[in-house]
Design a protein around this motif. Structure first.
Motif, PDB file in Angstrom:
ATOM      1  N   ALA A 142       0.850  -1.187   0.000  1.00 29.87           N
ATOM      2  CA  ALA A 142       0.000   0.000   0.000  1.00 29.87           C
ATOM      3  C   ALA A 142       0.885   1.235   0.000  1.00 29.87           C
ATOM      4  O   ALA A 142       2.070   1.164   0.338  1.00 29.87           O
ATOM      5  CB  ALA A 142      -0.931  -0.002   1.209  1.00 29.87           C
ATOM      6  N   ARG A 143       0.299   2.355  -0.388  1.00 27.49           N
ATOM      7  CA  ARG A 143       1.094   3.564  -0.526  1.00 27.49           C
ATOM      8  C   ARG A 143       0.302   4.756   0.006  1.00 27.49           C
ATOM      9  O   ARG A 143      -0.887   4.891  -0.234  1.00 27.49           O
ATOM     10  CB  ARG A 143       1.438   3.772  -2.001  1.00 27.49           C
ATOM     11  CG  ARG A 143       2.306   4.997  -2.284  1.00 27.49           C
ATOM     12  CD  ARG A 143       2.918   4.907  -3.672  1.00 27.49           C
ATOM     13  NE  ARG A 143       1.924   4.771  -4.719  1.00 27.49           N
ATOM     14  CZ  ARG A 143       2.199   4.381  -5.954  1.00 27.49           C
ATOM     15  NH1 ARG A 143       3.448   4.060  -6.285  1.00 27.49           N
ATOM     16  NH2 ARG A 143       1.254   4.286  -6.865  1.00 27.49           N
ATOM     17  N   ILE A 144       0.995   5.628   0.763  1.00 30.05           N
ATOM     18  CA  ILE A 144       0.463   6.917   1.167  1.00 30.05           C
ATOM     19  C   ILE A 144       1.357   7.965   0.524  1.00 30.05           C
ATOM     20  O   ILE A 144       2.531   8.094   0.864  1.00 30.05           O
ATOM     21  CB  ILE A 144       0.406   7.068   2.703  1.00 30.05           C
ATOM     22  CG1 ILE A 144      -0.013   8.489   3.095  1.00 30.05           C
ATOM     23  CG2 ILE A 144       1.712   6.678   3.373  1.00 30.05           C
ATOM     24  CD1 ILE A 144      -0.253   8.669   4.588  1.00 30.05           C
ATOM     25  N   GLY A 145       0.823   8.671  -0.460  1.00 28.07           N
ATOM     26  CA  GLY A 145       1.669   9.543  -1.278  1.00 28.07           C
ATOM     27  C   GLY A 145       2.664   8.690  -2.046  1.00 28.07           C
ATOM     28  O   GLY A 145       2.289   7.789  -2.784  1.00 28.07           O
ATOM     29  N   ASP A 146       3.957   8.943  -1.841  1.00 29.09           N
ATOM     30  CA  ASP A 146       4.972   8.129  -2.506  1.00 29.09           C
ATOM     31  C   ASP A 146       5.665   7.190  -1.523  1.00 29.09           C
ATOM     32  O   ASP A 146       6.682   6.586  -1.846  1.00 29.09           O
ATOM     33  CB  ASP A 146       6.016   9.021  -3.192  1.00 29.09           C
ATOM     34  CG  ASP A 146       6.709   9.966  -2.214  1.00 29.09           C
ATOM     35  OD1 ASP A 146       6.371   9.947  -1.011  1.00 29.09           O
ATOM     36  OD2 ASP A 146       7.580  10.740  -2.659  1.00 29.09           O
ATOM     37  N   SER A 202      -8.063  20.920   7.127  1.00 31.52           N
ATOM     38  CA  SER A 202      -7.651  22.323   7.087  1.00 31.52           C
ATOM     39  C   SER A 202      -6.343  22.542   7.845  1.00 31.52           C
ATOM     40  O   SER A 202      -5.762  23.623   7.775  1.00 31.52           O
ATOM     41  CB  SER A 202      -8.749  23.200   7.703  1.00 31.52           C
ATOM     42  OG  SER A 202      -8.970  22.826   9.059  1.00 31.52           O
ATOM     43  N   GLU A 203      -5.900  21.534   8.574  1.00 26.08           N
ATOM     44  CA  GLU A 203      -4.659  21.641   9.321  1.00 26.08           C
ATOM     45  C   GLU A 203      -3.468  21.535   8.362  1.00 26.08           C
ATOM     46  O   GLU A 203      -3.505  20.750   7.408  1.00 26.08           O
ATOM     47  CB  GLU A 203      -4.580  20.549  10.384  1.00 26.08           C
ATOM     48  CG  GLU A 203      -5.710  20.623  11.413  1.00 26.08           C
ATOM     49  CD  GLU A 203      -5.657  19.482  12.416  1.00 26.08           C
ATOM     50  OE1 GLU A 203      -4.571  18.903  12.588  1.00 26.08           O
ATOM     51  OE2 GLU A 203      -6.714  19.185  13.022  1.00 26.08           O
ATOM     52  N   PRO A 204      -2.396  22.287   8.606  1.00 23.29           N
ATOM     53  CA  PRO A 204      -1.252  22.260   7.676  1.00 23.29           C
ATOM     54  C   PRO A 204      -0.511  20.937   7.668  1.00 23.29           C
ATOM     55  O   PRO A 204      -0.014  20.511   6.635  1.00 23.29           O
ATOM     56  CB  PRO A 204      -0.354  23.398   8.179  1.00 23.29           C
ATOM     57  CG  PRO A 204      -0.750  23.582   9.618  1.00 23.29           C
ATOM     58  CD  PRO A 204      -2.209  23.270   9.691  1.00 23.29           C
ATOM     59  N   LEU A 205      -0.428  20.267   8.825  1.00 27.18           N
ATOM     60  CA  LEU A 205       0.231  18.976   8.934  1.00 27.18           C
ATOM     61  C   LEU A 205      -0.614  18.052   9.804  1.00 27.18           C
ATOM     62  O   LEU A 205      -1.219  18.488  10.788  1.00 27.18           O
ATOM     63  CB  LEU A 205       1.631  19.123   9.553  1.00 27.18           C
ATOM     64  CG  LEU A 205       2.696  19.841   8.736  1.00 27.18           C
ATOM     65  CD1 LEU A 205       3.972  20.029   9.568  1.00 27.18           C
ATOM     66  CD2 LEU A 205       3.024  19.075   7.453  1.00 27.18           C
ATOM     67  N   ALA A 233       1.581  16.624   5.102  1.00 26.33           N
ATOM     68  CA  ALA A 233       0.651  17.663   4.647  1.00 26.33           C
ATOM     69  C   ALA A 233      -0.525  17.031   3.908  1.00 26.33           C
ATOM     70  O   ALA A 233      -0.330  16.186   3.037  1.00 26.33           O
ATOM     71  CB  ALA A 233       1.380  18.646   3.740  1.00 26.33           C
ATOM     72  N   PRO A 234      -1.759  17.412   4.245  1.00 22.84           N
ATOM     73  CA  PRO A 234      -2.924  16.907   3.504  1.00 22.84           C
ATOM     74  C   PRO A 234      -3.033  17.596   2.152  1.00 22.84           C
ATOM     75  O   PRO A 234      -2.420  18.654   1.952  1.00 22.84           O
ATOM     76  CB  PRO A 234      -4.094  17.278   4.425  1.00 22.84           C
ATOM     77  CG  PRO A 234      -3.614  18.493   5.165  1.00 22.84           C
ATOM     78  CD  PRO A 234      -2.129  18.311   5.334  1.00 22.84           C
TER      79      PRO A 234
END
Length: 457
Positions: free
Chosen positions: A255-259, A391-394, A407-408
């Motif tokens: 599985a992958r979250i982002g890269d 809405s949170e930056p991280l 970061a979302p």
């Protein structure tokens, strides 16, 4: 046309040993249930009062866990008092006949479960894809000497690898694990393994995936969830090295979250925030107890986690989100359970939402009794892609036990059959979730099917 009987060699039909085990499991289950019914009829009043006291102890215990100051002290005292009263009531009500009945019920239940495991386990557990392969010619094993409290040194894995002709690469201070894995591939490795925790397994597995090499998992970490679900014996670390010899090879999902690739799960919300604490690794229980009031207490603020449910509606908040490489069989939210298979091509998604005013005691009761799936704020489904925005930056994210801040939006994807994985011929070859009898409602019909020799579909 006549139908072949169980003795005709049809591999789908249960063996004689499994049919005998099914008969033992069903008979022992009937005996255990009979003992419980008899004891209940004779002690209805005591049983009801004991249940009330236990429920009170659970609810008070949860209030103590998420509160501070005098409220925590009072709730903790009430929980202890209620539990003590339940135990005393049970002991006082016991006589010789009741004690013997309890012992027999426990014994019959244990026999039933053990026999059911034998009856419901397939006669031959093998990977669903792939098969037997020859020894590695240039096998390389990367090792993290700090994982699992020093298992690499405790089991003398470097020397054990050398005796099997496996080149050992020991991770030193300041070394980059991915660079070491890439260097091993460049030097001609044909099988790439990792002795370490699940975070390290994911990184080396990703390198193996990119180069089309087979991966070997050596359970030298703390929890070793990947090894568990691959059907390895986590207590026999050295035996995992046999996967470099003649072995079984199959394909599993990643599985992958982002890269970033992961092999087990990624969590957001309460658990992810707790693992961010520097004190968590040295004192998990103490850190959790200290932080829970701020995360799930009456005055806690829920994280802004937005995601889409299977029905297409957008959910704006949750206290915990667990995204897993394959679907977990969960009984509690603390242990993360086990996965029956690693080759379904699906992500498992679990969300838990708690109403601070109404749900805390219900959540605690569901967690304590292993019935978290019945908690009304629990939801679970499978998908090939899942997105979490905020809405949170991280966002705090725990990925295979590693604490990250990302970061979302966070995009999760499955990589079906992405990794070739080798396991020893002598390994158990099945995860706990795959071999467990399952819930009573499904286990009993399955046991009856084995008993009468019904072929598997």
């Amino acid at each position: 046309m006549t139908t072949a009987g169980p003795s005709s060699g049809d591999p789908r039909r249960p063996s004689a040993a499994r049919r005998i085990a099914a008969a033992v499991a069903l008979i022992a289950l009937l005996a255990a249930v009979g003992g419980v019914v008899l004891g209940t009829l004779r002690n209805v009043g005591v049983l009801v009062l004991d249940v009330v006291l236990v429920v009170l102890a659970v609810q008070a215990g949860w209030i103590a866990l998420v509160s501070r100051g005098a409220r925590r002290v009072v709730a903790a005292a009430l929980a202890v008092a209620a539990l003590a009263a339940a135990v005393i009531l049970l002991v006082v009500s016991l006589d010789a006949a009741t004690t013997l009945r309890i012992v027999l019920v426990v014994l019959f239940a244990a026999i039933s479960v053990a026999a059911a495991r034998v009856a419901l386990r397939p006669d031959a557990v093998r990977p669903s894809t792939g098969g037997r392969v020859g020894p590695a010619r240039r096998g390389v094993l990367l090792m993290n000497p700090r994982s699992g409290g020093g298992k690499v040194g405790r089991f003398d894995l470097e020397a054990e690898a050398g005796r099997r002709g496996i080149r050992a690469v020991v991770l030193g201070p300041g070394d980059d694990l991915r660079e070491l894995a890439e260097a091993a591939v460049a030097a001609g490795a044909d099988v790439l393994g990792m002795a370490g925790g699940d975070g390290s397994q994911a990184l080396v597995a990703d390198v193996a995936r990119r180069h089309g090499l087979a991966h070997v998992c050596v359970p030298a970490g703390t929890r070793n969830h990947l090894a568990l679900d691959l059907g390895l014996d986590r207590n026999d670390v050295v035996a995992a090295l046999d996967a470099y010899g003649e072995a079984l090879e199959g394909r599993i999902d990643l599985a992958r979250i982002g890269d970033r690739v992961f092999v087990n799960n990624a969590s957001l919300g309460v658990y992810a925030t707790i693992v961010q604490s520097d004190a968590y690794r040295d004192g998990k229980l103490a850190t959790t107890t200290q932080m829970l009031p701020d995360l799930l207490g009456p005055d806690a603020t829920r994280s802004d986690l937005r995601f889409e449910r299977p029905d297409g509606r957008t959910r704006s908040s949750a206290d915990m989100i667990l995204v897993s490489n394959g679907e977990y069989t969960l009984e509690t939210i603390g242990g993360f359970g086990s996965r029956p298979r690693l080759d379904t091509g699906r992500l498992g998604v679990v969300t838990v939402a708690v109403d601070r005013a109404r749900d805390l005691s219900a959540l605690m009761a569901a967690e304590a009794t292993g019935r978290i799936r019945r908690f009304h704020g629990y939801a679970a489904w499978t998908t090939t892609e899942f997105v979490v925005d905020s809405s949170e930056p991280l966002l705090d994210v725990g990925v295979d036990g590693e604490a990250l801040r990302l970061a979302p939006p966070l995009r999760f994807q499955t990589l079906p059959g992405a990794l070739r994985v080798r396991t020893p011929l002598g390994a158990p070859g099945v995860s706990p979730a795959a071999s467990a009898p399952g819930r009573l409602g499904t286990a009993v019909p399955a046991l009856w099917g084995v008993l009468v020799g019904r072929a598997r579909a």
